[in-house]
Design an enzyme around this catalytic site. Structure first.
Site, PDB file in Angstrom:
ATOM      1  N   GLU A 491       0.808  -1.225   0.000  1.00 17.73           N
ATOM      2  CA  GLU A 491       0.000   0.000   0.000  1.00 17.73           C
ATOM      3  C   GLU A 491       0.836   1.267   0.000  1.00 17.73           C
ATOM      4  O   GLU A 491       0.479   2.234  -0.625  1.00 17.73           O
ATOM      5  CB  GLU A 491      -0.939  -0.016   1.216  1.00 17.73           C
ATOM      6  CG  GLU A 491      -1.834  -1.231   1.172  1.00 17.73           C
ATOM      7  CD  GLU A 491      -2.728  -1.369   2.385  1.00 17.73           C
ATOM      8  OE1 GLU A 491      -3.257  -0.355   2.846  1.00 17.73           O
ATOM      9  OE2 GLU A 491      -2.904  -2.505   2.852  1.00 17.73           O
ATOM     10  N   GLU A 788       3.652  -7.542   9.606  1.00 15.36           N
ATOM     11  CA  GLU A 788       2.292  -6.995   9.742  1.00 15.36           C
ATOM     12  C   GLU A 788       1.481  -7.830  10.735  1.00 15.36           C
ATOM     13  O   GLU A 788       0.752  -7.299  11.555  1.00 15.36           O
ATOM     14  CB  GLU A 788       1.618  -7.028   8.360  1.00 15.36           C
ATOM     15  CG  GLU A 788       0.173  -6.576   8.368  1.00 15.36           C
ATOM     16  CD  GLU A 788      -0.419  -6.569   6.966  1.00 15.36           C
ATOM     17  OE1 GLU A 788       0.115  -7.265   6.085  1.00 15.36           O
ATOM     18  OE2 GLU A 788      -1.420  -5.852   6.763  1.00 15.36           O
TER      19      GLU A 788
HETATM   20  C1  BGC Z   1      -2.818  -1.384   6.318  1.00 11.66           C
HETATM   21  C2  BGC Z   1      -2.680  -0.970   7.752  1.00 11.66           C
HETATM   22  C3  BGC Z   1      -3.789  -0.034   8.068  1.00 11.66           C
HETATM   23  C4  BGC Z   1      -5.038  -0.817   7.911  1.00 11.66           C
HETATM   24  C5  BGC Z   1      -6.301  -0.175   8.356  1.00 11.66           C
HETATM   25  C6  BGC Z   1      -4.111  -2.101   6.190  1.00 11.66           C
HETATM   26  O1  BGC Z   1      -4.363  -2.630   4.965  1.00 11.66           O
HETATM   27  O2  BGC Z   1      -1.740  -2.100   5.857  1.00 11.66           O
HETATM   28  O3  BGC Z   1      -1.502  -0.940   8.315  1.00 11.66           O
HETATM   29  O4  BGC Z   1      -3.679   0.691   9.208  1.00 11.66           O
HETATM   30  O5  BGC Z   1      -5.185  -1.360   6.644  1.00 11.66           O
HETATM   31  O6  BGC Z   1      -6.818  -0.995   9.224  1.00 11.66           O
END
Ligand code: BGC
Length: 926
Positions: A491, A788
């Site tokens: 992202e 993550e």
């Molecule tokens: C991101 C996060 C973000 C989240 C929202 C994800 O896809 O990678 O780190 O804060 O979405 O919940």
């Protein structure tokens, strides 16, 4: 005069000799070096002069101990003027320093009228906009499968632009002011300009586009000159964020530049972006930040930015009309190639591809040297992890996440390829089509991030924790590429929640003050009229439609609160009050939005509720709408489950927390009545929360580790119920085998809450836990960054389609510095600090040092049996309080000190180095 004391590390707006800034009241800072102990500044004197040597500010002697963030208070600073400044100080030992060596400060173009240039656009095929999709489409597998070839066939190539100009006199000073639609690189007469990547950085371009200022004095020849620009899609046009959507800011590449040349005879030449530029496609077929680039070395245009190059085939550019209202000068660090890493290992896969392992997950790209036949086509794919069988594994899901580069060789002896306009999140590169074995010395990983000073480190006697600390720092560096991102591959978005959680840790490891100050400008500029703060910033054109379709909301508790929490952290760690002033209106707008939502909405489940008391308290509970909640709780396999199960309680905790912070901020800014109003609101929310959600046994209505942690941290629990709530939390952790079950929003407070509530044994067990989920589980499974998800590699070895580089769960770093090594901020910016190390944690040594705005502050202890030596170093112009509990035989530099009646020692020290020796009588429970 004396030589024992001197001023050092002179900065303006946190930069050494800043170039081309547009802050009209810039702030000055310095550190003080002294061989004495207990040094405090008693006065300063600053003089600022212009290019003619005329004093524009003479502060005279100002009696104060303030040595950071001193606001300029002279006559108005002028566009494109270089100022020189000096400072001297007096200290409390009667010393007066010499004047410092003069430093510079140069202003950029301060008003629109200074821009004589017009935007120009090369001849180009407009970029193609992609179809709108939702987050659900990505994870449900509903996306149409398209090959990389199909998806890239419509991408347009980067462009080269050049312009000739003649200078017949000797150059005295030359400055180039420049920005672009897309990302650019600059060359003058065949020389590349500075180590700057991805200028003009990623900002909310429609409202905030930075221009950069370059000193090009030494680049200009007498006679004919050529100025060359390379332009690629970058964040402006390219595919970005989770949905990989293109054209978020525009669909055409463009340039705005102004070269101002002052000549020795006092005359001036100004070259601007105009119709005298011509353009051409270079050797690229396309270059997209996320997809990757396709580069054909056979099409290279040697010497294309030199005057003698034959550009007869190049085509004219066109002027374009864009408002200059969004322009501002570069603020804070630019992205640079910061480090290089050699491969650890290279091996072949069965199909003949070679896998390069750089041994470290990074953000950046690789550079390779090769001797291969002309026309050889080589493919470079990037990934962070291998699968359970040791095979190359693309760990990132979604549209346009290929991270794949194509290269066609020109057949030279030792040709070099390093992509220009892309970066990837990777540790492994899979190389296909390279005809011979690649030698380790021929390939290098180039690490890219915003150029910030590393300011802190934590080390201890457990190598696994040291690796954890390094992993945190790596995730920080590689997620601070232009903006604070969630991850550098999937992202690469400025998720507000992620940095909210990580900011305290970030501010120990690196000087993030200007970097986050710049990003906060975008957060406020992109605030919605109703006060909502976006989940990620910069947002882009599709933010509203995609967020509504995906989540139904434009903001989320714990994410939007970044507008209050991040400035607060910057104030606390750097002593910057302006950051609170600048963001105050946005903070209050956000809290008003939350308040109005809480007051006007009730959950569907209460639509038929008859209990008037219960109905009445709903106005203090932020319990409607979608929120990400305590995102990614490990025991809940679907992240949306953790959101839905926790969102109501999490949102109300953050509502209370933000109200209290805003009360504190209001006091600092002299708004006492507003502060009282927010304090009262905080109390009402806390009371309503307890009545609504906590039963008589201290059990919350949706019991997770995270909810208990937030409830305790944010004081949502009355004193009488507190022990019961603590007990519930301790019980949950015990039942979970002393493993983590916390999501994004609660994890920052977990260790503090446990330690404060007398559960420090539990905290230590969590810290040293090696089973999944835990910090050391990742370390023992070879992590080189923070993952993550705790189980991105599951205990059975399965490798997940996850990011392996998300800093959020690395927020424990803050606690390591503060609790284990014991460095805590006292008054803002560490004007005072509290040194309270915990030598009972099971380690035999720990040390942390941070380079504060006042200089180096460190705490380092070693323990042999139960005897501890603690060395503390305190920077000049600050004081520290050393706090030791349950220790005996305490000596300071050999002199015996006494504990108070609570077995607590609080000893105030001034600047200098000190040694404490004591016995730590704590006996760990078995
Ligand atoms: C991101 C996060 C973000 C989240 C929202 C994800 O896809 O990678 O780190 O804060 O979405 O919940």
């Amino acid at each position: 005069m004396c030589c024992k004391v001197k001023v050092d590390n002179l900065k303006v707006e946190n930069q050494v000799n800043p170039m081309g800034i547009d802050i009209l009241k810039p702030r000055f800072s310095w550190t003080i070096l002294s061989s004495n102990h207990n040094v405090l500044q008693t006065a300063y004197h600053i003089i600022v002069t212009d290019e003619q040597g005329i004093k524009v500010w003479n502060s005279n002697k100002v009696e104060t101990d303030q040595s950071v963030w001193i606001e300029y208070n002279g006559s108005p600073l002028q566009s494109r003027t270089r100022y020189s400044w000096q400072v001297k100080i007096w200290d409390n030992h009667g010393n007066e320093t010499d004047w410092s060596v003069p430093q510079n400060l140069e202003m950029g173009l301060l008003c629109k009228e200074d821009w004589l240039a017009a935007w120009i656009e090369p001849e180009q095929q407009e970029a193609v906009e992609e179809a709108e999709i939702t987050v659900q489409d990505i994870f449900s597998g509903a996306l149409k499968e398209e090959s990389l070839e199909e998806r890239t066939k419509n991408l347009h190539p980067p462009k080269r632009l050049r312009r000739l100009f003649t200078i017949n006199k000797t150059v005295k000073k030359a400055r180039l002011y420049m920005t672009s639609h897309g990302i650019y690189k600059l060359e003058l007469n065949g020389r590349k300009l500075e180590n700057i990547e991805f200028a003009p950085d990623f900002t909310a371009y429609n409202v905030h586009l930075q221009y950069q200022t370059y000193d090009v004095t030494g680049y200009i020849n007498k006679g004919e000159n050529a100025l060359g620009v390379e332009l690629a899609d970058g964040w402006y046009i390219g595919r970005i964020q989770l949905t990989g959507h293109s054209c978020q800011y525009g669909n055409k590449l463009g340039v705005l530049l102004q070269l101002e040349i002052e000549l020795e005879d006092g005359t001036k030449e100004i070259i601007t972006s105009d119709e005298q530029f011509v353009s051409s496609s270079g050797p690229w077929q396309y270059a997209d930040l996320f997809i990757g680039e396709s580069y054909d070395a056979r099409l290279e245009q040697e010497n294309w930015s030199c005057a003698e190059y034959d550009a007869a085939e190049w085509t004219p550019v066109k002027r374009a009309e864009y408002s200059l209202g969004n322009l501002s000068a570069q603020y804070g660090p630019v992205v640079k190639a910061m480090e290089e890493i050699a491969p650890r290992e290279i091996h072949y896969e069965e199909d003949g591809a070679q896998i390069i392992d750089f041994g470290q997950v990074i953000a950046g790209r690789m550079r390779i040297q090769m001797t291969v036949p002309r026309d050889t086509r080589i493919i470079f794919e990037h990934s962070e992890v291998l699968d359970e069988n040791g095979k190359f594994f693309m760990n990132i899901m979604g549209r346009n996440k290929d991270q794949t580069n194509f290269y066609v060789a020109k057949g030279d002896d030792r040709e070099t390829y390093e992509p220009s306009f892309v970066f990837h999140g990777f540790r492994y590169v899979r190389v296909t089509g390279h005809p011979t074995p690649i030698q380790t010395e021929d390939i290098t990983a180039v690490v890219l991030y915003s150029d910030m000073e590393m300011t802190g480190n934590f080390t201890c006697s457990d190598e696994r924790l040291n690796r954890l600390q390094q992993n945190i720092q790596w995730s920080q560096k590689t997620n601070m590429l232009s903006i604070p991102t969630d991850c550098p591959q999937r992202e690469r978005a400025g998720w507000t929640g992620d940095i909210q959680v990580f900011a305290p840790t970030a501010a120990y490891n690196m000087d993030v003050s200007s970097f986050l100050t710049r990003w906060l400008k975008d957060v406020r500029l992109e605030q919605f009229p109703d006060g909502q703060i976006a989940n990620y910033v910069p947002t882009g054109k599709y933010y509203v439609s995609e967020s509504k379709a995906s989540f139904g909301n434009l903001s989320s508790a714990g994410w939007g609160d970044a507008i209050i929490i991040v400035p607060w952290v910057l104030y606390e760690r750097y002593g910057d009050t302006r950051i609170l002033e600048e963001n105050y209106t946005a903070m209050t707008k956000w809290l008003n939005y939350v308040r109005q939502t809480a007051e006007s909405e009730i959950p569907d489940s209460l639509k038929d509720e008859q209990d008037a008391v219960r109905l009445n308290r709903q106005k203090y509970l932020w319990n409607t709408g979608f929120h990400f909640g305590d995102w990614l709780i490990p025991s809940m396999k679907d992240p949306i489950e953790s959101a839905l199960k926790t969102k109501e309680l999490v949102a109300t905790c953050f509502y209370a927390n933000s109200a209290l912070l805003l009360a504190k901020i209001s006091i600092i800014l002299g708004k006492k009545e507003t502060a009282a109003m927010y304090e009262e609101l905080n109390q009402q929310i806390r009371k309503a929360f307890e009545e609504e959600y906590i039963d008589k046994n201290g059990r919350v209505s949706s019991p997770t580790q995270g909810i208990y942690i937030l409830a305790l941290q944010m004081n949502m629990v009355s004193d009488s119920k507190r022990p019961l709530v603590v007990n519930q939390l301790a019980q949950l952790i015990k039942e979970n085998g002393y493993k983590l079950d916390t999501g994004f929003l609660s994890i920052p407070y977990l260790m503090d809450v446990l330690c404060k509530e007398g559960e420090h044994e539990t905290a230590y067990r969590l810290l040293f836990q090696t089973q999944c989920p835990s910090w050391l589980y990742e370390v023992e499974n070879g992590a080189t960054t923070i993952w993550e998800s705790w189980s991105a590699i599951a205990p059975d070895g399965t490798v997940g389609y996850m990011s392996f580089n998300h800093y959020a769960f690395g927020c424990v770093g803050d606690w390591l510095y503060r609790y284990i090594a014991g460095i805590n901020p006292g008054e803002p910016g560490y004007k005072t600090s509290i040194i309270e190390p915990h030598t009972d944690c099971g380690l035999t040594s720990a040390a942390a040092e941070i380079n504060t705005k006042y200089g180096k502050l460190s705490s380092s202890w070693t323990k042999t049996d139960n005897l501890v030596t603690l060395i503390v170093e305190v920077p000049a112009n600050t004081t520290a309080t050393v706090v030791l509990s349950h220790k005996s035989n305490i000596r300071l530099n050999g002199t015996v000190l006494e504990n108070d009646e609570n077995e607590r020692l609080q000893n105030q020290i001034g600047s200098g180095s000190y040694q404490f020796d004591f016995a730590d009588n704590y006996v760990p429970q078995s």
